[in-house]
Design an enzyme around this catalytic site. Structure first.
Site, PDB file in Angstrom:
ATOM      1  N   HIS A 357       0.799  -1.227   0.000  1.00 53.99           N
ATOM      2  CA  HIS A 357       0.000   0.000   0.000  1.00 53.99           C
ATOM      3  C   HIS A 357       0.829   1.273   0.000  1.00 53.99           C
ATOM      4  O   HIS A 357       0.266   2.360   0.073  1.00 53.99           O
ATOM      5  CB  HIS A 357      -0.928   0.058   1.217  1.00 53.99           C
ATOM      6  CG  HIS A 357      -1.989  -0.998   1.237  1.00 53.99           C
ATOM      7  ND1 HIS A 357      -3.236  -0.815   0.686  1.00 53.99           N
ATOM      8  CD2 HIS A 357      -1.988  -2.251   1.742  1.00 53.99           C
ATOM      9  CE1 HIS A 357      -3.966  -1.909   0.862  1.00 53.99           C
ATOM     10  NE2 HIS A 357      -3.221  -2.802   1.495  1.00 53.99           N
ATOM     11  N   LYS A 537      -8.726  13.550   4.442  1.00 53.88           N
ATOM     12  CA  LYS A 537      -7.802  12.415   4.436  1.00 53.88           C
ATOM     13  C   LYS A 537      -6.844  12.631   5.589  1.00 53.88           C
ATOM     14  O   LYS A 537      -6.845  13.699   6.192  1.00 53.88           O
ATOM     15  CB  LYS A 537      -7.029  12.336   3.114  1.00 53.88           C
ATOM     16  CG  LYS A 537      -6.468  13.698   2.657  1.00 53.88           C
ATOM     17  CD  LYS A 537      -5.825  13.649   1.277  1.00 53.88           C
ATOM     18  CE  LYS A 537      -6.778  13.751   0.128  1.00 53.88           C
ATOM     19  NZ  LYS A 537      -6.906  12.535  -0.655  1.00 53.88           N
ATOM     20  N   ARG A 538      -6.028  11.602   5.900  1.00 51.60           N
ATOM     21  CA  ARG A 538      -5.031  11.822   6.944  1.00 51.60           C
ATOM     22  C   ARG A 538      -4.144  13.008   6.582  1.00 51.60           C
ATOM     23  O   ARG A 538      -3.920  13.298   5.406  1.00 51.60           O
ATOM     24  CB  ARG A 538      -4.178  10.559   7.128  1.00 51.60           C
ATOM     25  CG  ARG A 538      -4.889   9.476   7.919  1.00 51.60           C
ATOM     26  CD  ARG A 538      -5.229   9.942   9.317  1.00 51.60           C
ATOM     27  NE  ARG A 538      -4.039   9.988  10.134  1.00 51.60           N
ATOM     28  CZ  ARG A 538      -3.719   9.067  11.051  1.00 51.60           C
ATOM     29  NH1 ARG A 538      -4.523   8.048  11.295  1.00 51.60           N
ATOM     30  NH2 ARG A 538      -2.612   9.177  11.735  1.00 51.60           N
ATOM     31  N   LYS A 543       0.400  14.473   0.986  1.00 52.23           N
ATOM     32  CA  LYS A 543      -0.971  14.726   0.502  1.00 52.23           C
ATOM     33  C   LYS A 543      -1.200  16.216   0.243  1.00 52.23           C
ATOM     34  O   LYS A 543      -2.187  16.610  -0.365  1.00 52.23           O
ATOM     35  CB  LYS A 543      -1.990  14.180   1.505  1.00 52.23           C
ATOM     36  CG  LYS A 543      -1.946  12.657   1.630  1.00 52.23           C
ATOM     37  CD  LYS A 543      -2.910  12.169   2.701  1.00 52.23           C
ATOM     38  CE  LYS A 543      -2.778  10.691   3.018  1.00 52.23           C
ATOM     39  NZ  LYS A 543      -3.407   9.816   2.006  1.00 52.23           N
ATOM     40  N   THR A 645      -8.695   6.255  -2.091  1.00 51.26           N
ATOM     41  CA  THR A 645     -10.018   5.654  -2.263  1.00 51.26           C
ATOM     42  C   THR A 645     -11.088   6.720  -2.057  1.00 51.26           C
ATOM     43  O   THR A 645     -12.182   6.619  -2.614  1.00 51.26           O
ATOM     44  CB  THR A 645     -10.232   4.494  -1.275  1.00 51.26           C
ATOM     45  OG1 THR A 645      -9.765   4.907   0.014  1.00 51.26           O
ATOM     46  CG2 THR A 645      -9.476   3.263  -1.703  1.00 51.26           C
ATOM     47  N   LYS A 649     -14.825   7.820  -4.033  1.00 51.45           N
ATOM     48  CA  LYS A 649     -16.109   8.127  -3.379  1.00 51.45           C
ATOM     49  C   LYS A 649     -16.646   9.461  -3.880  1.00 51.45           C
ATOM     50  O   LYS A 649     -17.848   9.608  -4.141  1.00 51.45           O
ATOM     51  CB  LYS A 649     -15.932   8.150  -1.855  1.00 51.45           C
ATOM     52  CG  LYS A 649     -15.522   6.799  -1.276  1.00 51.45           C
ATOM     53  CD  LYS A 649     -14.994   6.892   0.158  1.00 51.45           C
ATOM     54  CE  LYS A 649     -14.289   5.597   0.538  1.00 51.45           C
ATOM     55  NZ  LYS A 649     -13.461   5.721   1.766  1.00 51.45           N
TER      56      LYS A 649
HETATM   57  C1  26M Z   1       2.722   0.512  10.494  1.00 52.32           C
HETATM   58  C2  26M Z   1       3.495   0.205  11.579  1.00 52.32           C
HETATM   59  C3  26M Z   1       3.189   0.692  12.833  1.00 52.32           C
HETATM   60  C4  26M Z   1       2.059   1.470  12.997  1.00 52.32           C
HETATM   61  C5  26M Z   1       1.260   1.759  11.918  1.00 52.32           C
HETATM   62  C6  26M Z   1       1.592   1.288  10.661  1.00 52.32           C
HETATM   63  C7  26M Z   1       0.758   1.625   9.500  1.00 52.32           C
HETATM   64  C8  26M Z   1      -0.625   1.640   9.607  1.00 52.32           C
HETATM   65  C9  26M Z   1      -1.400   1.979   8.535  1.00 52.32           C
HETATM   66  C10 26M Z   1       1.322   1.923   8.280  1.00 52.32           C
HETATM   67  C11 26M Z   1       0.533   2.246   7.189  1.00 52.32           C
HETATM   68  C12 26M Z   1      -0.826   2.277   7.321  1.00 52.32           C
HETATM   69  O1  26M Z   1      -1.661   2.606   6.313  1.00 52.32           O
HETATM   70  C13 26M Z   1      -1.159   3.011   5.093  1.00 52.32           C
HETATM   71  C14 26M Z   1      -2.299   3.374   4.198  1.00 52.32           C
HETATM   72  O2  26M Z   1      -3.410   3.650   4.660  1.00 52.32           O
HETATM   73  N1  26M Z   1      -2.058   3.377   2.919  1.00 52.32           N
HETATM   74  C15 26M Z   1      -3.093   3.760   1.991  1.00 52.32           C
HETATM   75  O3  26M Z   1      -3.723   2.592   1.520  1.00 52.32           O
HETATM   76  C16 26M Z   1      -4.849   2.915   0.723  1.00 52.32           C
HETATM   77  C17 26M Z   1      -5.547   1.615   0.365  1.00 52.32           C
HETATM   78  O4  26M Z   1      -4.770   0.897  -0.550  1.00 52.32           O
HETATM   79  C18 26M Z   1      -4.429   3.703  -0.492  1.00 52.32           C
HETATM   80  O5  26M Z   1      -5.594   4.084  -1.181  1.00 52.32           O
HETATM   81  C19 26M Z   1      -3.640   4.946  -0.089  1.00 52.32           C
HETATM   82  O6  26M Z   1      -3.126   5.597  -1.228  1.00 52.32           O
HETATM   83  C20 26M Z   1      -2.497   4.551   0.829  1.00 52.32           C
HETATM   84  O7  26M Z   1      -1.834   5.700   1.327  1.00 52.32           O
END
Ligand code: 26M
Length: 799
Positions: A357, A537-538, A543, A645, A649
């Site tokens: 991702h 978004k975050r 971003k 995503t 939407k």
């Molecule tokens: C990892 C280690 C420790 C704590 C947290 C994490 C971690 C948690 C969530 C790292 C990444 C995380 O999420 C990344 C994410 O949300 N990526 C997004 O994924 C979406 C679905 O595929 C994409 O649409 C986004 O572009 C992408 O940024």
């Protein structure tokens, strides 16, 4: 159509059941019941209707010995359940009537439910959309995750700055889960590895119990429900009786408290934080419990011979977070079932798949070999074996390896252990092949596939946007909900003035509702005829919420220069949380709030420009904001957003996109047509080249008077104390890793095109109609069908 439509309950059946549950489950009479009591009674009524297809599905899957999908994810950002379940059962009209007879307010009931915020952002929400689509398509599947007691923190603003407070969704009964005391597994940690009769045996030094909590996920039309199984941590021994008897009550409770920390809280970062032991333990806790459950079910249905595992089990790893599944499955096959290493490795690889991702280097998980060896000593040995085998069979040079610089690279491990590796948009998959995994791609040219993300149209269109859903039903029939490609039928209406008028009216209803609700609550008097320009978004530098903010400042300044100009009114709406430790992102939040405070009280510009930043953006807030948006901000630095995503939407809900050629924006633009998309900015290749130029930021700022003024105004302290923004300004002038400066002029000019386009209502509406009509590709049903065919080799159940 639902086959047993005749069995759908009537409004009267529903109200009777609600009263029944109010009395017999909640133990309250109607005259004493609170909104909470009523909401639970309604939830139990709906839940009863889900249980039948749910059990039938389990029985069918077991009896027909079907292959199942197992989706392992540290995050499931599901949001509220009740409204979605009502819609999927096709009971909205009946329920409205039932609630009306009981004198209840539908919105009040639905909004009483806390959001299940068991995720950070896109990755977690994708997992939730996938669970819904798997059920809608009738694919036998389980989602496995962690039952965090506290989901993503609650955000508020103090003096414009983000303040975090713990989230507490389980501080009240949760009517959607069934606890399975009989499905409990022991998960070990630490300890040492012994050799017994020439075989390795891991003797863990600590252990906790993983207990299953099941939530049914009902699909469209209520024909099939899968299970979201979340693991809660329980202590192996409740408390230390010796210490208790000695009078040390706090110490006696320690083992319990310690065990429970494993499922206590979701890590609030959406990029990797420096390797924290608790996070590694959480990842293994999920993975170990899930694999034990999968193998128990396999043995119960198919017998002891695990050589057939890949025929009946497809496991998807949602990013590297559960990537310890590779070594864990090999460990189980070797140490507990007597397979040789090579055979175990082959079976694991035919069972496991990995979705990537992100390409951001700081977000690629890595663990120090010391920590890995300390927490999971047997797994570290197996990782070394996997690495050695891989290098021996591929001739991979020694300097590229799973283990580098005393770290375990989880992406490498996941790739090497996966049958298929996928990216989440066409561009992202190309970049996965050509950048982070380029050398592994050369060794395994067929392993990487693309599966462009999607979102469920049930929640994000039918439920979130009733005015538009109604218009679609009237214009093209109701079939679109289960087959989003049918939206194509709208193209025939795109030049029909009556349809476009109705489309505008539907959007306006949503804008008015937002203005009277959320926005009024913030003290903002919104003009429903202004452009509702939304970036939610975050908060992340890549971003580029900063780019959007600088554009607002520059526009504000220009309006001041010609206050009698022909400006198009605009309301900019921001929403999103920053990771608590992400200083730069927090500084951008502070800036947005400071800028909003100044601009919103300026009488000269007030008719043309307002900024709203409602705190605590979450799934439920998205359901209000997205249907009310005219303009969708998808402005990440090209090459950085894997997919996005939210962008999908917005498109489905008839917002036009202003965006870069990044992630799935590329495919959105292809689908809707370049003439119906506001494109700006450098391409991924151009961005990479630009970054390599020394002094790129300064050069770009010098070239844009608007940008220079915007930065100048911040530096002068026009929006609050300048000191607050010194590092932000310094970074923008001297480093600017995400090319805000390089893309500013192009973005600003593109926004002026948006202004002009919005003034031609007929043309704007036509573009909006075509965006909706051509958004069918972005249904997560299409995505799931792709995974089924390319990766899982599973079929849907024919009922
Ligand atoms: C990892 C280690 C420790 C704590 C947290 C994490 C971690 C948690 C969530 C790292 C990444 C995380 O999420 C990344 C994410 O949300 N990526 C997004 O994924 C979406 C679905 O595929 C994409 O649409 C986004 O572009 C992408 O940024």
């Amino acid at each position: 159509m639902r086959p047993e439509l005749s069995q759908l309950p009537t409004a009267q059946d529903l109200s009777e059941q609600i009263l029944h549950h109010l009395t017999h489950t909640q133990g309250r009479g109607p005259e004493f019941a609170t909104v909470f009591d009523w909401r639970l009674a309604v939830s139990y009524t709906i839940r009863d209707l889900i249980v039948t297809p749910w059990m039938a599905g389990h029985r069918a899957s077991r009896d027909r010995k079907l292959k199942r999908v197992y989706y392992l994810s540290m995050e499931f950002l599901i949001g509220r359940i009740l409204g979605d379940a009502i819609i999927n059962l096709g009971l909205d009209a009946q329920m409205d009537q039932a609630l009306a007879t009981l004198g209840l307010d539908r919105t009040e009931i639905l909004e009483d439910e806390p959001d299940a915020a068991l995720g950070n952002g896109g990755l977690g929400r994708l997992a939730a959309c996938f669970m819904e689509s798997l059920s809608s398509l009738g694919v036998p599947a389980f989602g496995y995750g962690i039952r965090y007691e506290h989901g993503l923190f609650r955000q508020r603003f103090e003096g414009g700055q983000q303040v975090e407070a713990p989230e507490d969704w389980l501080n009240q009964p949760h009517p959607w889960e069934f606890v399975r005391v009989d499905y409990s597994y022991t998960v070990g940690f630490k300890g040492h590895v012994e050799t017994v009769d020439g075989k390795s045996v891991w003797r863990p030094g600590e252990s906790v119990i993983a207990r299953a909590y099941d939530t049914p996920v009902i699909g469209w039309e209520g024909n099939w429900a899968n299970t979201l199984r979340l693991w809660g941590a329980q202590p192996t021994n409740l408390f230390d009786l010796h210490r208790f008897n000695a009078g040390d009550y706090a110490a006696a409770a320690e083992p319990e408290a310690l065990a429970r920390t494993l499922s206590r809280v979701l890590y609030p970062d959406d990029t990797t934080e420096s390797g924290k032991e608790l996070r590694l333990k959480q990842e293994y806790f999920l993975t170990s419990a899930a694999l034990q459950d999968i193998i128990r079910r396999f043995v119960a249905e198919h017998g002891e011979d695990l050589a057939h595992l890949p025929d009946k089990v497809a496991i998807q790893l949602n990013d590297t977070h559960p990537a310890i599944a590779g070594p864990e499955l090999i460990r189980i096959l070797m140490d507990e079932h007597g397979f040789g290493f090579t055979e175990a490795l082959g079976l694991a690889r035919r069972t496991l798949n990995y979705t990537n991702h992100t390409l951001l280097p700081e977000a690629l998980e890595r663990w120090s070999t010391w920590l890995m060896g300390h927490v999971l000593p047997r797994h570290l040995q197996i990782i070394e074996m996997i690495d050695a085998e891989h290098r021996a069979t591929t001739g991979r040079p020694a300097h590229v390896s799973i283990l580098q610089h005393d770290q375990v690279l989880m992406g490498e491990l996941a790739f090497i252990m996966a049958g298929k590796v996928n990216g989440v948009s066409a561009l992202h998959t190309d970049l996965v092949r050509s950048t982070v995994f380029s050398d592994l791609h050369k060794l395994h040219p067929d392993r990487i596939v693309n599966e462009t993300n999607g979102v469920t149209p049930r929640r994000w269109l039918r439920m979130a946007n009733p005015p538009l859903a109604k218009l679609l039903d009237q214009s093209i029939g109701t079939g679109w909900t289960g087959d989003l490609d049918q939206l194509k039928g709208l193209e025939a209406h795109a030049d029909d003035p009556a349809f476009l008028h109705a489309l505008r009216a539907a959007k306006r209803l949503n804008k008015v509702a937002l203005s009277n609700g959320l926005l009024a609550g913030l003290g903002i008097k919104a003009d429903p005829d202004a452009i509702f320009d939304v970036q939610v978004k975050r908060m992340h530098e890549y971003k580029r919420q900063l780019l959007n903010t600088l554009e607002a400042i520059a526009l504000w300044h220009r309006i001041h220069e010609s206050p009698n100009g022909d400006w198009t009114p605009r309301l900019k709406i921001f929403g999103g949380k920053a990771a608590p430790g992400y200083w730069m992102a927090k500084s951008i939040i502070h800036l947005i709030n400071d800028v909003a405070a100044t601009i919103n009280k300026d009488p000269v510009t007030a008719p043309y420009l307002q900024i709203a930043y409602p705190p605590n953006y979450n799934v439920s807030m998205a359901e209000h904001l997205i249907p009310a948006a005219d303009l969708s901000e998808q402005i990440s630095t090209a090459g950085k957003e894997a997919s996005g995503t939210g962008n999908m939407k917005f498109t489905m809900n008839g917002a036009l996109t202003i965006g870069t050629l990044d992630g799935a924006n590329v495919e959105i633009r292809e689908q809707v047509g370049p003439e119906n998309f506001f494109l700006f900015g450098l391409t991924a290749a151009e961005a990479a080249a630009e970054k390599a130029k020394p002094g790129h930021a300064r050069a770009a700022i010098e070239k844009s008077e608007d940008m220079k003024i915007a930065l100048q105004l911040i530096a002068e302290g026009r929006f609050g104390r300048a000191e607050h923004y010194f590092s932000l300004l310094d970074r923008t002038w001297n480093d600017d890793p995400f090319l805000v400066a390089s893309d500013f002029a192009s973005y600003f000019a593109c926004q002026r095109k948006v202004d002009a386009a919005y003034r031609d209502a007929r043309d704007w509406d036509r573009m909006a109609a075509l965006n909706i009509a051509r958004s069918g590709f972005f249904s997560s049903d299409r995505t799931i069908r792709g995974y089924m065919a390319d990766i899982w080799k599973v079929e849907a159940v024919t009922l």
